[in-house]
Design an enzyme around this catalytic site. Structure first.
Site, short mmCIF file in Angstrom:
data_model
loop_
_atom_site.label_atom_id
_atom_site.label_comp_id
_atom_site.label_asym_id
_atom_site.label_seq_id
_atom_site.Cartn_x
_atom_site.Cartn_y
_atom_site.Cartn_z
N ASP A 35 41.96 38.29 27.43
CA ASP A 35 42.06 39.59 28.13
C ASP A 35 43.46 39.91 28.63
O ASP A 35 43.65 40.89 29.37
CB ASP A 35 41.05 39.65 29.28
CG ASP A 35 41.32 38.62 30.36
OD1 ASP A 35 41.83 37.54 30.02
OD2 ASP A 35 41.02 38.89 31.53
N THR B 221 34.72 32.21 39.85
CA THR B 221 36.09 32.54 40.29
C THR B 221 36.45 33.96 39.87
O THR B 221 37.18 34.65 40.56
CB THR B 221 37.09 31.55 39.65
OG1 THR B 221 36.63 30.22 39.87
CG2 THR B 221 38.47 31.68 40.23
N LYS C 22 46.73 39.36 37.54
CA LYS C 22 47.76 38.61 36.85
C LYS C 22 48.01 39.28 35.51
O LYS C 22 47.15 39.99 35.00
CB LYS C 22 47.40 37.14 36.72
CG LYS C 22 46.09 36.81 36.05
CD LYS C 22 45.88 35.31 36.23
CE LYS C 22 44.79 34.78 35.34
NZ LYS C 22 43.46 34.95 35.93
N ASP D 36 46.17 35.25 26.69
CA ASP D 36 44.78 34.86 26.43
C ASP D 36 43.93 36.05 25.98
O ASP D 36 44.45 37.13 25.72
CB ASP D 36 44.18 34.21 27.68
CG ASP D 36 44.05 35.19 28.83
OD1 ASP D 36 44.84 36.16 28.88
OD2 ASP D 36 43.15 35.02 29.67
N LYS E 299 33.55 41.64 34.73
CA LYS E 299 34.31 41.59 35.97
C LYS E 299 34.32 42.99 36.58
O LYS E 299 34.30 43.99 35.85
CB LYS E 299 35.76 41.17 35.71
CG LYS E 299 35.92 39.87 34.95
CD LYS E 299 37.33 39.32 35.04
CE LYS E 299 38.25 39.87 33.98
NZ LYS E 299 39.57 39.22 33.97
N ARG F 140 30.31 35.03 34.29
CA ARG F 140 30.67 34.47 32.99
C ARG F 140 29.56 33.55 32.51
O ARG F 140 29.18 32.63 33.22
CB ARG F 140 31.96 33.66 33.15
CG ARG F 140 32.97 33.90 32.08
CD ARG F 140 34.26 33.21 32.41
NE ARG F 140 35.25 34.11 32.98
CZ ARG F 140 36.51 33.79 33.19
NH1 ARG F 140 36.94 32.60 32.87
NH2 ARG F 140 37.35 34.66 33.71
N SER G 234 37.69 36.06 29.59
CA SER G 234 39.08 35.60 29.66
C SER G 234 39.48 34.69 28.51
O SER G 234 39.42 35.07 27.37
CB SER G 234 39.28 34.91 31.01
OG SER G 234 40.61 34.57 31.17
N HIS G 235 39.83 33.44 28.84
CA HIS G 235 40.34 32.50 27.84
C HIS G 235 39.21 31.70 27.20
O HIS G 235 39.44 30.86 26.34
CB HIS G 235 41.31 31.54 28.51
CG HIS G 235 40.67 30.82 29.66
ND1 HIS G 235 40.30 31.48 30.81
CD2 HIS G 235 40.29 29.54 29.82
CE1 HIS G 235 39.74 30.63 31.63
NE2 HIS G 235 39.71 29.43 31.05
N SER H 1 47.06 28.10 36.76
CA SER H 1 46.21 28.37 35.60
C SER H 1 46.82 29.46 34.70
O SER H 1 46.11 30.34 34.23
CB SER H 1 44.82 28.77 36.06
OG SER H 1 44.90 29.86 36.96
N ASP I 254 45.67 38.40 30.70
CA ASP I 254 46.24 38.19 32.04
C ASP I 254 46.96 36.85 32.18
O ASP I 254 47.64 36.62 33.17
CB ASP I 254 45.17 38.39 33.14
CG ASP I 254 43.95 37.52 32.95
OD1 ASP I 254 43.94 36.68 32.03
OD2 ASP I 254 42.99 37.68 33.74
N ARG I 255 46.82 35.97 31.20
CA ARG I 255 47.50 34.67 31.28
C ARG I 255 48.75 34.65 30.40
O ARG I 255 48.86 35.44 29.47
CB ARG I 255 46.57 33.55 30.83
CG ARG I 255 45.37 33.39 31.73
CD ARG I 255 44.54 32.20 31.32
NE ARG I 255 43.51 31.97 32.31
CZ ARG I 255 43.02 30.78 32.62
NH1 ARG I 255 43.45 29.71 31.99
NH2 ARG I 255 42.09 30.64 33.55
C1 G16 Z 1 40.36 32.96 36.55
C2 G16 Z 1 40.89 33.52 37.84
C3 G16 Z 1 42.10 32.74 38.28
C4 G16 Z 1 41.79 31.25 38.35
C5 G16 Z 1 41.28 30.80 37.00
C6 G16 Z 1 40.82 29.37 37.02
O1 G16 Z 1 41.28 33.23 35.54
O2 G16 Z 1 41.23 34.87 37.70
O3 G16 Z 1 42.49 33.24 39.53
O4 G16 Z 1 42.93 30.54 38.69
O5 G16 Z 1 40.16 31.56 36.64
O6 G16 Z 1 39.76 29.24 37.90
P1 G16 Z 1 38.90 27.92 37.95
O7 G16 Z 1 39.87 26.81 38.27
O8 G16 Z 1 37.91 28.16 39.04
O9 G16 Z 1 38.28 27.71 36.60
P2 G16 Z 1 40.80 33.90 34.18
O10 G16 Z 1 42.08 34.07 33.41
O11 G16 Z 1 39.86 32.91 33.58
O12 G16 Z 1 40.13 35.18 34.57
#
Ligand code: G16
Length: 538
Positions: free
Chosen positions: A275, A16, A372, A273, A124, A20, A111-112, A361, A277-278
């Protein structure tokens, strides 16, 4: 300059949000180099271009920054702009790409997901509009990674990441910049800091948990230095390679301490989180569900300096609750439904069709960048709380009273065998036609499909984006996460609309229990995954 021979890896399939994997995988010889060179091979002509580079400070961050710099020099970039100590939040990278008209940016983050040697790492790539690379580019990068046989490297000494200013490697400039200043300036342009200062003067108490991710330095600058919240407002503010051994995931499970903190007299608590963005938002006795937050921000945007002219349109990922649609119906703007992944918002934002986006999310942001943005969402809330002088709970309850309440929850089943998860989703997919127009208990199925997204700007089509079963005023959605690093995570999203304000005070899981039971009945999920309960409920 050197051309280094390499062998491809066949698992560099971005999910996504970038590539990772477990940190140890990135430590394999040439693993990171291959993927970065694959990005450079596919991202367009490089000679003379500028790249933005930074990460969330997790284990391997600085080491991979040095590798990216040498590869960037080897590939002919004229300049790379790097955050001091190798730190840049994801939203800050997006802002810097736009500000410097850079070709793109590399963000080192998972990310998280947990960090440290036993945790996860990620790479990324964001493109010139500041947004995550679109699907077709990520697919090209993956294809390239399966064929790669060489990478280009400048064999130079490591660059100092502590000294601000310009250094040279090969013919390329490396500029180390203050990671925080540009981003903090942008926030000051968008929000009414004076109104927030007045709220502080009235005794408003706030706490921000940076979870030892990248937002610590940003939060100290914005909340404590520029806004004047007392020192100590920002907790866990030092970025650590392993996030202090905890998950830098601002959901209620991992940030429970923040929720409990509200008992100690605070008005508002928030977290971000790894990085940045959350966002997680908590008021006295209330956790603000991210889907509700999107709807509440849409309904109140006109109160905020940067958004006085109102909402043009909103985009939300398909699994995000429909709460914002009720606001749109009343205020006459359009809601666009996209697949999960921030990258799907970029075209709509670039075309000026939307200026607010959100995902269940814990991601919300606006047209100010193409990512985000955790601190942006928190400042937006602070600004609205300051000008309305209402509590978080009052704002949320008033919103439900006006628009109805969308009870909403996500149930995650983590660490499932990939094959088992795929089989369960496929079985469900095969039953969709039979499900249409059937009545199960009190629920009549209005629609049952596998979500397909047609991007109206670039005409691309994204298939298999989640199984949705829609009822009158309720939905359930099933999909496999694209961000896990161990087995598969099956996500079940449940939503039930309630117009009657006398019914707005139920516990979410209780209110959703008939739908939860039904989701298991329809999917046979617990049996096929051999699980009796979800791993995480948010
Ligand atoms: C990433 C994406 C988001 C997505 C989230 C969850 O967030 O940037 O757009 O909603 O993953 O994705 P999934 O449901 O496929 O695990 P982040 O904050 O992890 O980069």
């Amino acid at each position: 300059m050197h051309t280094v021979k390499t062998q491809p890896f066949f698992d560099q399939n971005p999910g996504t949000s970038g590539l990772r994997k477990k940190t140890k995988i990135f430590e394999k010889k040439n693993y990171a180099e291959n993927f970065i060179q694959s990005i450079f091979d596919c991202a367009g002509p490089i000679r003379g271009k500028v790249l933005i580079l930074g990460g969330d400070g997790r284990y391997l961050n600085k080491k991979i920054i040095q590798k990216v710099l040498k590869l960037a020099a080897g590939n002919g970039f004229s300049k790379v702009i790097v955050g001091k100590d190798g730190l840049l939040s994801t939203p800050a990278v997006s802002n810097l790409i736009r500000k410097h008209k850079a070709m793109g940016g590399i963000i080192l983050s998972a990310s998280h997901n947990p960090g440290g040697h036993d945790g996860d790492f990620g790479i990324k790539y964001n493109v010139e509009n500041g947004g995550p690379a679109p699907d077709n580019l990520m697919r090209a990068i993956y294809d390239r990674s399966k064929k790669i046989s060489r990478y280009f490297l400048a064999k130079e000494e490591d660059v100092s990441l502590v000294t601000l200013g310009i250094q040279i490697i090969a013919a390329m400039q490396v500029e180390i910049i203050d990671s925080v200043r540009d981003y903090a300036d942008l926030m000051e342009e968008l929000f009414d800091f004076t109104a927030i200062r007045h709220a502080i003067g009235r005794g408003f108490r706030f706490r921000f948990d940076a979870m030892h991710g990248v937002t610590g330095p940003y939060a100290h600058e914005i909340f404590e230095r520029r806004l004047g919240f007392p020192s100590g407002t920002v907790v866990n503010g030092i970025p650590l390679a392993d996030f202090g051994g905890k998950n830098p995931d601002p959901n209620l499970v991992y940030a429970k301490e923040r929720y409990d903190m509200l008992d100690k007299g605070l008005d508002f608590a928030a977290a971000s989180d790894g990085d940045g963005d959350r966002n997680l938002l908590i008021g006295k006795g209330i956790f603000v569900n991210p889907s509700d937050s999107l709807a509440i921000l849409a309904a109140n945007a006109r109160l905020v300096k940067g958004y006085f002219s109102g909402i043009i349109g909103v985009a939300r990922s398909m699994p995000t609750s429909t709460a914002v649609n009720y606001v749109a119906d009343k205020h006459k703007f359009r809601v666009y439904e996209t697949p999960t992944g921030w990258k799907f918002f970029s075209n709509l934002l670039d075309a000026g069709l939307v200026n607010l986006c959100g995902e269940e999310s814990f991601g919300t942001s606006s047209s100010h960048i193409r990512e985000k943005d955790g601190l942006w969402a928190i400042l937006m809330w602070l600004n609205i709380l300051a000008v309305t002088n209402k509590s978080v709970s009052d704002l949320v309850r008033l919103h439900w009273y006006t628009y109805g309440r969308n009870y909403y929850s996500r149930h995650d089943y983590e660490g499932v065998e990939e094959e088992v998860a795929e089989r369960m989703i496929n079985n469900l997919r095969m039953r969709l036609t039979d499900l249409r127009k059937t009545r199960i208990g009190n629920f009549l199925v209005k629609k049952a499909d596998d979500f397909i997204y047609h991007d109206q700007i670039d005409n691309s089509v994204s298939v298999y984006q989640g199984i949705r079963i829609l009822f009158q005023g309720a939905r359930m959605i099933f999909r496999i996460s694209g961000t896990g690093t161990e087995g598969a995570t099956v996500r079940v999203y449940l939503e039930q609309y309630e117009a009657d304000s006398a019914q707005h005070d139920k516990d979410t899981q209780t209110a959703l229990s008939p739908l939860i039971r039904l989701s298991d009945e329809i999917s046979g999920l617990k049996l096929s995954l051999k699980r009796s309960r979800p791993t995480v409920i948010t």
